[in-house]
Design a protein around this motif. Structure first.
Motif, PDB file in Angstrom:
ATOM      1  N   THR B 110       8.160   2.792  -1.540  1.00 44.06           N
ATOM      2  CA  THR B 110       6.824   2.404  -1.855  1.00 44.06           C
ATOM      3  C   THR B 110       5.527   3.651  -0.637  1.00 44.06           C
ATOM      4  OG1 THR B 110       6.966   0.282  -1.827  1.00 44.06           O
ATOM      5  CG2 THR B 110       5.110   1.004  -0.616  1.00 44.06           C
ATOM      6  N   LEU B 111       6.832   4.154   0.272  1.00 40.68           N
ATOM      7  CA  LEU B 111       6.438   4.962   1.352  1.00 40.68           C
ATOM      8  C   LEU B 111       5.856   6.586   0.700  1.00 40.68           C
ATOM      9  CD1 LEU B 111       8.708   3.731   3.801  1.00 40.68           C
ATOM     10  CD2 LEU B 111       6.341   3.647   4.230  1.00 40.68           C
ATOM     11  N   GLN B 112       6.830   7.103  -0.498  1.00 38.46           N
ATOM     12  CA  GLN B 112       6.621   8.254  -0.861  1.00 38.46           C
ATOM     13  C   GLN B 112       5.839   7.946  -1.879  1.00 38.46           C
ATOM     14  OE1 GLN B 112      10.172  10.312  -2.234  1.00 38.46           O
ATOM     15  NE2 GLN B 112       9.180  12.051  -3.848  1.00 38.46           N
ATOM     16  N   VAL B 113       5.448   6.775  -2.230  1.00 42.82           N
ATOM     17  CA  VAL B 113       4.093   6.749  -3.105  1.00 42.82           C
ATOM     18  C   VAL B 113       2.762   6.773  -2.543  1.00 42.82           C
ATOM     19  CG1 VAL B 113       3.035   4.624  -4.178  1.00 42.82           C
ATOM     20  CG2 VAL B 113       5.433   5.307  -5.377  1.00 42.82           C
ATOM     21  N   LEU B 114       3.009   5.776  -0.667  1.00 44.61           N
ATOM     22  CA  LEU B 114       2.110   6.506  -0.747  1.00 44.61           C
ATOM     23  C   LEU B 114       1.827   7.439   0.288  1.00 44.61           C
ATOM     24  CD1 LEU B 114       2.118   3.077   1.933  1.00 44.61           C
ATOM     25  CD2 LEU B 114       0.750   3.571  -0.651  1.00 44.61           C
ATOM     26  N   PHE B 115       2.636   8.514   0.549  1.00 43.93           N
ATOM     27  CA  PHE B 115       2.732   9.573   0.508  1.00 43.93           C
ATOM     28  C   PHE B 115       1.628  10.713  -0.207  1.00 43.93           C
ATOM     29  CE2 PHE B 115       4.180  13.647   1.699  1.00 43.93           C
ATOM     30  CZ  PHE B 115       3.824  14.028   2.792  1.00 43.93           C
ATOM     31  N   GLU B 116       2.348  10.457  -1.746  1.00 47.19           N
ATOM     32  CA  GLU B 116       1.637  10.960  -2.492  1.00 47.19           C
ATOM     33  C   GLU B 116       0.546  10.874  -2.570  1.00 47.19           C
ATOM     34  OE1 GLU B 116       6.331  11.897  -4.814  1.00 47.19           O
ATOM     35  OE2 GLU B 116       4.767  10.706  -5.874  1.00 47.19           O
ATOM     36  N   PHE B 117       0.062   9.430  -2.990  1.00 48.11           N
ATOM     37  CA  PHE B 117      -1.020   8.973  -3.005  1.00 48.11           C
ATOM     38  C   PHE B 117      -2.224   9.331  -1.758  1.00 48.11           C
ATOM     39  CE2 PHE B 117      -4.344   5.828  -1.356  1.00 48.11           C
ATOM     40  CZ  PHE B 117      -5.312   5.653  -2.010  1.00 48.11           C
ATOM     41  N   GLN B 118      -1.703   9.604  -0.444  1.00 47.43           N
ATOM     42  CA  GLN B 118      -2.634  10.695   0.877  1.00 47.43           C
ATOM     43  C   GLN B 118      -2.633  11.521   0.221  1.00 47.43           C
ATOM     44  OE1 GLN B 118      -0.724   7.452   4.255  1.00 47.43           O
ATOM     45  NE2 GLN B 118      -0.777   9.916   4.332  1.00 47.43           N
ATOM     46  N   THR B 119      -1.713  12.111  -0.175  1.00 47.57           N
ATOM     47  CA  THR B 119      -1.843  13.835  -0.434  1.00 47.57           C
ATOM     48  C   THR B 119      -2.818  12.890  -1.820  1.00 47.57           C
ATOM     49  OG1 THR B 119       0.108  14.025   0.025  1.00 47.57           O
ATOM     50  CG2 THR B 119      -1.083  15.796  -0.981  1.00 47.57           C
ATOM     51  N   GLN B 120      -2.938  13.255  -2.899  1.00 49.91           N
ATOM     52  CA  GLN B 120      -3.429  12.912  -4.208  1.00 49.91           C
ATOM     53  C   GLN B 120      -5.599  12.246  -3.571  1.00 49.91           C
ATOM     54  OE1 GLN B 120      -1.885  10.156  -6.191  1.00 49.91           O
ATOM     55  NE2 GLN B 120      -1.059  11.439  -7.634  1.00 49.91           N
ATOM     56  N   VAL B 121      -5.526  11.832  -2.610  1.00 51.57           N
ATOM     57  CA  VAL B 121      -6.381  11.780  -2.374  1.00 51.57           C
ATOM     58  C   VAL B 121      -7.554  12.735  -1.550  1.00 51.57           C
ATOM     59  CG1 VAL B 121      -8.262   9.963  -0.930  1.00 51.57           C
ATOM     60  CG2 VAL B 121      -6.089   8.802  -2.372  1.00 51.57           C
TER      61      VAL B 121
END
Lengths: 523, 452
Positions: B110-121
């Motif tokens: 979940t945490l890596q997904v969120l880190f990648e999500f933050q970067t995408q946004v």
């Protein structure tokens, strides 16, 4: 090299150059635990995982705005994307894989029927602004869910709009404020909140412009009624109370509390985060509550999804029923109607875009229908039985903070760890190595080093026994003086303890292209 | 009961271990008057899967799914094609049934997904950093205004007339109860409003939407500069996140905060929710941000890992002094967003955005050719406003009878106002045949009404 008490090295030595210093393998992988780089580190320009048709040749009409040069996203083909997210998923603990006794969070089984129902195109592929004549079934579902929530709570009205529990709190406190203002009473500037409350309660009250005054607890873990009465007065807008409370105890004096609050002209807000303990057995309206939010993702099993989405409908007694936000469903002459604008009635405003978390409504109603009145009775009975069983089986090796019976969760503190050098955190990390998700740590704040265990009704006795046996053995081990074992835990996870202090001191909140990183470093 | 593993024998042996005679004894702290004697009245008893499927299936069947007919609805919720991979991955139990990643050692997924999500946004909005998501675009917008209040220590927000009225209403509701001023400009369906003139030294922020609720796209660089000169912040709202694949991003226009709705990527229409709010800011404002943030760090063995960070802003630590009362993000919807964006990648997102724009241009031309219909937009992305010679709500009802979901009447969003205006959104899901059918049906419906 550090050694554990069985004489084995606690880390695997690197076999030789080229091998990973932690795992001893070439790749850094450990069997099924596979290292996965960031998606940005797997980029190949021009590659894509979606095939799209040719763009029709038309002159663009973007007005004064220029098309952007590029976004900077990586390109991957579909199999790479599938593997990336599959590998990431395998680094998560989940209720599907094991016992998740996270107190106050209610990690119960998430039935897959609910997922299937939410994906029926008649629910999932419906636009929120379609003509109401084309969404009668969606409005019927919302109306049915509202009926169930009102029946289960005994309350007069409900709004489905809030997106989460904390959002529901906001909605409830706004309703209280609107009700006082409607009477012209502007002298009420305070909300009373017990010390044991969830952090969202004081945060919500403060966000709505109220001063927060804390109510102390009695020695048996409940609100101090006399202290509460002493603080009640014409300056108090309301009381926010969680019941069963965050110590897992039912507030015995709740009816007297409600009477005192009402006598002072204030409203009684109940944080319904723990409604799962009593759902189907006790109706909050019978306790004198004016307004309460319900976490569909707790009591009614909608998935937590790694932190959301939640859904936080709010039920209102007659006293506050006129003060709800838009939208809401009504029974019109041609079927169901939707009131969408605050100007159309007494509503106080709007909480979010459109009509609420519809996908969660479908799941929650699916759960309610599956259980029925008899099943909900049994579910809350089993939730309470499971918690009391865990408490009874741990009481001689750990220190329960308060005398039972408890409701759906049992609270221990760290007195049993005194002098061992082992902390609540260490205990939690050692449980991870045993294959369990830890209980909630350090909450509620009213006891020292809290360990709050919520088994839920969807655990078998065998699952509880295994957990209890592990925890008993760990408690004994801590007392035997093996603090080093705990401090090094967890050892068997994809990552060992993470440096949270470093993360906060110099936050790295996104991936940066290597070239940009070098440029920053050179500055 | 299929979800309850305890047997009667288990219950008896557990009661013995507790030394309680019955489960009722465990409820003894509940005041007697409030204890129900048995299962609550007025509700049915438990049902099997088949019965539940029948009941809910019957309700679902009463709705007209947008995908079953030509559909041109937008106004903050867009029907895009979601690749099969997205929902397959979202339904993995390890994502679906995990909690907030409070124990990072067993939550790296979940945490890596969120880190990648933050970067995408951050990349999509052209901003420095983004959080791990908000409830939806409208609550993101309201939180952006409150954040601007904190940063500037001022209490006045100016809301453009192009802001989606639901976003406006959520913000003004917060303004009333939380105690700040929100000046909402009247709607400007033909474009043009002088926000610059309203910015003064009491203004905390100006909120504009791009493309706005009527579909107009604008360059807000001048407004950003004017705000900066007065010490106010520029908040840019985006309700169609796909537009970020084609248009100059808000960050490049000088936005201080971007509040957006991310539903277009990975998330179905779902009758309005759950969706996923995007929230991105300039670096210097990170510590004033609401919501969860995921950050990079190292573990005890020195390996890269991820944790929730800067939680000293949040309610569970700060209680009444928190930056917001928010406790959840929109995790699963953010995951769906992230997977869809990953699948598209740089090449896919650009092409999908171009495809949407090109189809919208084609549709706008088709509708503008219908006698009596006037296109109000010069510049737009995938949504535009047309003026009809009769009330749009009635036209939309008539179209629905012909099994075409022909857009959103503006009066649905502004009751009693602009009754002749219709919002039309076009996406990659609309075929040539859909567009022809819509234009033909509209011609027919308007036929009798058009003056010679």
């Amino acid at each position: 090299m550090s050694m554990n008490n069985q004489g084995r090295p606690s880390a695997i030595p690197a076999a030789s150059a080229g091998f990973d210093g932690v795992t001893g393998t070439v790749t850094g992988n450990r069997g099924l635990q596979i290292e996965e780089p960031l998606i940005f580190e797997q980029d190949s320009a021009g590659r894509t995982g979606v095939d799209l048709p040719e763009v029709p040749k038309v002159a663009s009409r973007l007005g004064a705005v220029k098309p952007r040069a590029g976004v900077g996203l990586p390109g991957l083909a579909e199999p790479q994307v599938v593997r990336h997210y599959t590998r990431l998923s395998q680094k998560n603990y989940a209720i599907d894989s094991g016992f998740y006794p996270l107190g106050s969070c209610t990690m119960k089984h998430n039935p897959r029927l609910n997922e299937k129902m939410a994906r029926l195109p008649g629910f999932s592929d419906v636009h929120p602004l379609q003509p109401v004549s084309t969404v009668q079934g969606a409005l019927e579902l919302m109306d049915q869910l509202a009926y169930w929530l009102k029946t289960l709570t005994g309350m007069a009205a409900v709004t489905l709009a809030p997106a989460a529990g904390a959002h529901g709190e906001m909605c409830g406190i706004m309703a209280i404020r609107a009700a006082h203002e409607a009477r012209g009473d502007k002298a009420r500037t305070k909300i009373l909140v017990p010390e044991s409350a969830h952090g969202t309660n004081p945060a919500t009250a403060a966000a709505c412009g109220y001063a927060v005054d804390a109510i102390p607890a009695t020695a048996d873990g409940r609100v101090d009624l006399e202290a509460l009465k002493a603080k009640l007065g014409p300056d108090v807008a309301g009381l926010m109370l969680t019941n069963p409370n965050t110590c897992g105890l039912f507030e015995r004096d709740i009816i007297a509390i409600a009477e005192a609050v009402h006598a002072a002209g204030a409203y009684f807000y109940c944080d319904g985060a723990n409604f799962n303990a009593i759902v189907g057995r006790v109706r909050p309206a019978d306790l004198g509550i004016d307004v309460m939010h319900i976490n569909l993702h707790k009591t009614f099993s909608t998935p937590h999804g790694g932190g959301g989405p939640g859904s936080g409908p709010v039920v209102f007694a007659d006293s506050l029923a006129p003060y709800i936000p838009v939208p809401y469903v009504t029974h019109g002459t041609d079927g169901f109607a939707l009131v969408e604008n605050a100007g159309d009635g007494p509503a106080f405003g709007r909480m979010k875009a459109f009509h609420g978390q519809m996908g969660m409504f479908v799941r929650a109603l699916s759960y309610m229908l599956s259980h029925g009145a008899d099943g909900l009775w049994q579910a809350s009975s089993d939730a309470v039985l499971n918690a009391n069983y865990v408490m009874a089986r741990l009481q001689d090796v750990m220190t329960a903070s308060f005398e039972g019976p408890c409701m759906h969760e049992c609270l221990f503190d760290d007195r049993f760890l005194k002098g061992t050098g082992v902390t609540t955190l260490d205990m939690a990390k050692a449980l991870i190595d045993e294959g369990f998700h830890p209980m909630t740590m350090y909450f509620p704040l009213v006891v020292h080093g809290a360990l709050l265990i919520e088994p839920t009704e969807t655990e078998s006795k065998a699952s509880l026994d295994q957990f209890v046996d592990a925890l008993r053995a760990l408690a004994e081990r801590a007392k035997s003086g093996d603090a080093a074992y705990f401090q090094a835990a967890p050892r068997l996870t994809p990552r060992r303890r993470l440096d949270e202090t470093a993360a906060a001191r110099k936050p790295v909140l996104r991936w940066t292209p290597p070239v940009a990183k070098e440029a920053v470093a050179a500055e | 009961m299929r979800y309850l593993p305890l047997t009667e024998a288990d219950r008896q042996s557990m009661l013995e271990a507790i030394r309680a005679e019955t489960v009722d004894v465990l409820f003894r702290d509940v005041p007697e008057a409030a204890r129900l004697a048995g299962p609550i009245g007025g509700l049915p008893n438990h049902m099997g899967e088949l019965e539940v499927e029948r009941l809910l299936g019957a309700m679902a069947a009463k709705n007209l799914p947008a995908g079953a007919v030509p559909s041109f609805l937008g106004a903050g919720a867009y029907r895009h094609h979601v690749p099969a991979t997205v929902d397959h991955l979202v339904q993995r139990g390890e994502f679906l049934t995990a909690y907030t990643p409070y124990q990072p050692e067993v939550s790296q997924g979940t945490l890596q997904v969120l880190f990648e999500f933050q970067t995408q946004v951050a990349l999509l909005t052209g901003m420095d950093v983004a959080n791990a998501s908000m409830y939806d675009g409208a609550t993101s917008c309201a939180e952006a205004v409150m954040m601007a209040n904190r940063i500037t220590r001022r209490k006045k927000a100016i809301l453009s007339g192009g802001l989606h009225p639901h976003y406006r209403d959520v913000t003004t509701t917060d303004a009333r109860f939380i105690g700040f001023e929100a000046v909402a400009m009247p709607p400007a369906p033909t474009g043009g409003e002088d926000l610059l003139a309203l910015v003064d030294d009491k203004t905390a922020c100006v909120v504009v939407q791009n493309p706005d609720v009527f579909g107009h796209v604008r360059d807000h660089s001048d407004l950003a500069a004017a705000c900066q000169a007065k010490g106010a912040l520029l908040v840019v709202v985006v309700t169609e996140a796909l537009s970020l694949g084609l248009l100059t991003p808000p960050g490049d226009m000088g936005a201080d905060i971007v509040a957006a709705e991310g539903q277009s990527f990975g998330n179905a229409l779902n009758f309005g929710g759950p969706y996923v709010g995007l929230f991105a800011v300039k670096d210097k404002y990170v510590r004033q941000m609401p919501g969860r943030l995921c950050g990079e760090t190292v573990d005890a063995d020195g390996r890269r890992g991820f944790v929730l960070t800067l939680s000293t802003r949040e309610q569970h630590i700060r209680r009444e002094k928190a930056t917001s009362n928010i406790c959840t993000n929109s995790g699963l919807c953010a995951l769906a967003f992230s997977i869809h964006v990953s699948l598209l990648g740089e090449a896919g997102i650009t092409r999908l955005a171009q495809l949407n724009h090109a189809k919208a241009v084609q549709m706008a031309d088709r509708l503008a050719a219908v006698p009596g219909v006037e296109l109000l937009n010069d510049g737009f992305f995938n949504e535009f406003t047309v003026k009809l010679p009769k009330p749009a709500a009635a036209v939309v009802e008539d179209l629905a009878k012909r099994r075409i979901l022909g857009g959103v009447p503006v009066s649905r969003l502004y009751p009693g106002e602009m009754e002749d205006l219709l919002l039309v959104a076009v996406t990659e899901t609309n075929t040539e045949a859909d567009m022809d059918a819509f234009a033909a049906a509209l011609t027919e419906i308007l036929g009798a009404e058009v003056p010679a």
